[in-house]
Design an enzyme around this catalytic site. Structure first.
Site, PDB file in Angstrom:
ATOM      1  CD  GLU A  59     118.229 120.511  86.264  1.00  0.00           C
ATOM      2  OE1 GLU A  59     118.272 120.106  87.431  1.00  0.00           O
ATOM      3  OE2 GLU A  59     119.047 120.105  85.564  1.00  0.00           O
ATOM      4  N   GLY A  60     113.602 118.506  88.199  1.00  0.00           N
ATOM      5  CA  GLY A  60     112.423 118.111  88.877  1.00  0.00           C
ATOM      6  C   GLY A  60     111.119 118.637  88.014  1.00  0.00           C
TER       7      GLY A  60
END
Length: 596
Positions: free
Chosen positions: A440-441
C-alpha cells in the site's frame, strides 16, 4: 507461545475517556449507538478472534496457500472460519445500511480490525481488501454497480482485490500497461497482467471483484491516462447470482517471507469483461479513495502485531527463569528469578507497551475524525476532519507499521534463542509484520506524501488539526502542579516539529530533494509529537483517577507509569530527529553513484 487476550479495557479507555465518544454518537448516522453497545460488540469480537482466528494463525503460516489448476486453496480451517466470520456479521460491521451493513462507526471497526490482525493477520487481509474496494465503489461507482455489488460485498458473500502492480510498475503507476478497449455495449475488455495481488484468488467466497487499473486506447501518457475498472471473477447473472467465468485467472502464487495464509497472486486478464468505475482517465482519483482506506487499515495491522507481540513477550518474561535480580533475589524458592525482573527486559516490555497503547490512542483519534468527515452535517467540521485525516493517514500507515515491526523484533529478543525458532511462534510476527512497511505504498512513499502533498495542501491548513490542540494543551498546562514538567517536554518536542516544518517548507520550495531527504524523519517526528500529546492527556486522566478503587486502580497507575516511560525513553528521540532533518541532504546525496 502466541498469547493474546483482547485489550478491551484499554479500548474502552481510548474510546470513552481519552476521546469523546459522544461526538460520534451525536451524529445522526450513529444516534442509536451507545457505549454499552460498543462494549458488547467489542467483547463478542474478542471472543471470535480468540477462539476461532488465533488457533488458525500458526496453521496458516505452516501450511500456506496452494494453487491447483488456477484455483487457490486456503489453509485448513480458513473456509470454515470465514463462513463463521460472515455469518456472525463481522464482515458488515461498518458497511453502509443502504446496502445491508450495520453502519457502526469506523473507530469501532478499527478496534475490531486490530483484534483480527493480532490473532491472524493473513486471515484479516481477505475482508480488509473488500472494505477498501467498497470505499472506491461507494464514492465513484454508478448506482447500477453499487446496487449489484455492494450488498454481496458487505455481507462477505463476494470479496475483492486491488490490482495495481505490474512487473515494471510498482510505485510509478504511470507505467501501467494493462489495456481496456470498448466492447461496444457500454462495457470494456481488459487485457494485461498484475502481480503481488493480495486475495486475488481463493476459495473463501463465491466471487471475487477485482478493482483494476488499466489504460484506454486514447489515454494520455503517464498517471493522467489511468482508469479504474471493476472486473468480476464470475460474471453476475441478472438475478444477482454467479454466472460464467470471466477472462481472469491466477497464474502463480508468490512465495513469501510471511503472511503465508494470505494468497498473494499473479493474475492474467484476457479480454476480461469490465465496467468503468468513475470517469475515464480519472482512475487514480478513485483508486486513492481505496488506497487511503487501505493505508489506514495497514497501519492498524502494525498496531495488531505490536499488541500480540507484547502480550506474548510478557507471558514468556514472567515464566522464563534465568539469573537473579541485580537488586537481590526476588524468588528465593525458585532456582532463578523470572527474566521480567531484569532492567533490559523491562525496557523491551515497556517499549512494546507504549507502542501498542500509543498507536491505539492515535488510531482512534484519526478514525473518530474519519467518522466526523463522513457523517457530520456541519461543513466546517467536515472540512477540518478531512484535513486532519489527510495529514495523519501517511503517519498512521508508516509510523504504526515501523513500530509494529520494532515490537515484533523486541518480542523475539525477549524470548532469546527460543524466539528465533518456530516453536514459540513469535518469529512469525517478525516475518508477518515486515510486509506492512512495504505494501500500500512503502513507508518512504508515505513520508514523501506527507511532505510533498499533505504539508503544502491548502497553504498548510492540514496542520491545524494537530498543531492547534497540541499548542492549546501546552498553554493550559504549563503551570499544572503535576503535569508541568511533562508539558515542558511536550513543548520542546512540539517546537522541534514546528522548526522542522518551517525548514522543510523553506528548503523544499527551492530544492525538492531537501524535503525528500528529511521526509522519513519528519514523519516519525510528527507521529511522536502526536503520541506525546495523547500520552500527556492520558497522564492527566490517570492523575484524576488516583483515588479509584478496584481493578481500575492498577489500570490508571499503569497508564501514568507508561506515560512517564514514553516521555523518558521515547520522546527524547524527537531531538535527534530534528538534528537529522536540520543536517540537510548533503551527506545523503553527494556520494557519486559509481562509488556505491
Amino acid at each position: 507461545m502466541q498469547t493474546y487476550t483482547p485489550p478491551l479495557r484499554d479500548m474502552k479507555f481510548v474510546l470513552t475517556e481519552l476521546h469523546d465518544f459522544t461526538r460520534i454518537t451525536k451524529l445522526e448516522a450513529f444516534s442509536e449507538i451507545d457505549a454499552e453497545t460498543m462494549e458488547t460488540v467489542l467483547e463478542e469480537a474478542g471472543k471470535f478472534v480468540s477462539e476461532v482466528l488465533l488457533p488458525l494463525n500458526v496453521v496458516g503460516d505452516r501450511e500456506g496457500c496452494h494453487l491447483e489448476n488456477g484455483v487457490v486453496r486456503t489453509p485448513a480451517g480458513f473456509r470454515e472460519a470465514y463462513a463463521g466470520f460472515c455469518e456472525a456479521g463481522w464482515a458488515s460491521v461498518t458497511g453502509s445500511p443502504d446496502y445491508g451493513g450495520q453502519g457502526l462507526p469506523e473507530s469501532i471497526g478499527m478496534l475490531i480490525s486490530e483484534m483480527i490482525c493480532s490473532t491472524n493477520l493473513s486471515f484479516g487481509l481477505y475482508p480488509g481488501l473488500t472494505n477498501g474496494a467498497m470505499t472506491a465503489l461507494r464514492k465513484y461507482g454508478s448506482e447500477e454497480l453499487k446496487s449489484l455489488y455492494m450488498p454481496k460485498m458487505i455481507t462477505g458473500t463476494w470479496s475483492a482485490s486491488m490490482c495495481l502492480t505490474e512487473a515494471q510498475c510498482g510505485t510509478d503507476l504511470g507505467l501501467v500497461r494493462t489495456r481496456a478497449v470498448p466492447a461496444g455495449d457500454g462495457t470494456w475488455n481488459v487485457t494485461g497482467s498484475k502481480i503481488f495481488i493480495s486475495a486475488g484468488e481463493h476459495d473463501l467466497t463465491e466471487n471475487i471483484i477485482h478493482m483494476v487499473l488499466a489504460r484506454l486506447p486514447d489515454a494520455p501518457a503517464g498517471i493522467r491516462g489511468i482508469s479504474l475498472f471493476l472486473v468480476p471473477k464470475f460474471l453476475p447473472r441478472a438475478d444477482g447470482g454467479v454466472g460464467p467465468r470471466n477472462g481472469v485467472v491466477c497464474t502463480a502464487l508468490e512465495h513469501k517471507m510471511g503472511i503465508k495464509g494470505s494468497a498473494t497472486c499473479q493474475l492474467s486478464f484476457d479480454d476480461a469483461k469490465a465496467w468503468l468505475v468513475g470517469q475515464p482517465h480519472k482512475g487514480m482519483q478513485a483508486m486513492f479513495a481505496m488506497m487511503n482506506s487501505e493505508r489506514l487499515g495497514v497501519g492498524i495491522q502494525g498496531l495488531g502485531i505490536a499488541e500480540v507481540s507484547r502480550q506474548s513477550a510478557v507471558a514468556y518474561a514472567k515464566d522464563r527463569l534465568q539469573g537473579r535480580s541485580l537488586a537481590g533475589t526476588r524468588y528465593p524458592k525458585l532456582p532463578a528469578d523470572p527474566i521480567i525482573v531484569h532492567p533490559d527486559v523491562r525496557r523491551m516490555l515497556m517499549t512494546m507497551r507504549v507502542i501498542a497503547e500509543g498507536c491505539r490512542a492515535l488510531g482512534t483519534w484519526v478514525t473518530n475524525e474519519l467518522d466526523i468527515a463522513e457523517h457530520s452535517r456541519n461543513n466546517e467540521e467536515c472540512r477540518n476532519a478531512e484535513d486532519f485525516v489527510a495529514l495523519m493517514t501517511p503517519v498512521v500507515k508508516a509510523l504504526f507499521t515501523d513500530l509494529g515491526s520494532e515490537a515484533a523484533s523486541l518480542a523475539v529478543q525477549t524470548y532469546g534463542g527460543h524466539g528465533y525458532i518456530v516453536d514459540h511462534g513469535v518469529e512469525q510476527y517478525a516475518r508477518d509484520s515486515r510486509i506492512t512497511m512495504i505494501y500500500e505504498g512503502t513507508n518512504g512513499i508515505q513520508a514523501l506524501d506527507l511532505v510533498g502533498r499533505k504539508l503544502p495542501a491548502h497553504m498548510g491548513r492540514n496542520l491545524r488539526g494537530l498543531f492547534h490542540p497540541v499548542a492549546g494543551f501546552i498553554e493550559q498546562h504549563k503551570t499544572h502542579p503535576a503535569l508541568g514538567k511533562m508539558t515542558e517536554e511536550l513543548e520542546r518536542a512540539f517546537g522541534a516539529l514546528q522548526l522542522a516544518t518551517g525548514q522543510i517548507a523553506q528548503k523544499g520550495m527551492a530544492d525538492p530533494e531537501e524535503a525528500a531527504a528529511a521526509a522519513t524523519d519528519y514523519l516519525r517526528l510528527t507521529g511522536l509529537v502526536a503520541q506525546a500529546y495523547l500520552w500527556a492527556r492520558t497522564a492527566k486522566i490517570a492523575l484524576s483517577k488516583a483515588d479509584t478503587e478496584g481493578p481500575d486502580k492498577a489500570f490508571y497507575a499503569a497508564k501514568l507509569t507508561s506515560a512517564q516511560f514514553f516521555y523518558d525513553r521515547i520522546l527524547p528521540d524527537t531531538a535527534a530527529l530534528w538534528l537529522k532533518i536540520k543536517s540537510g541532504k548533503a551527506s545523503m546525496m553527494s556520494l557519486p553513484e559509481e562509488v556505491f
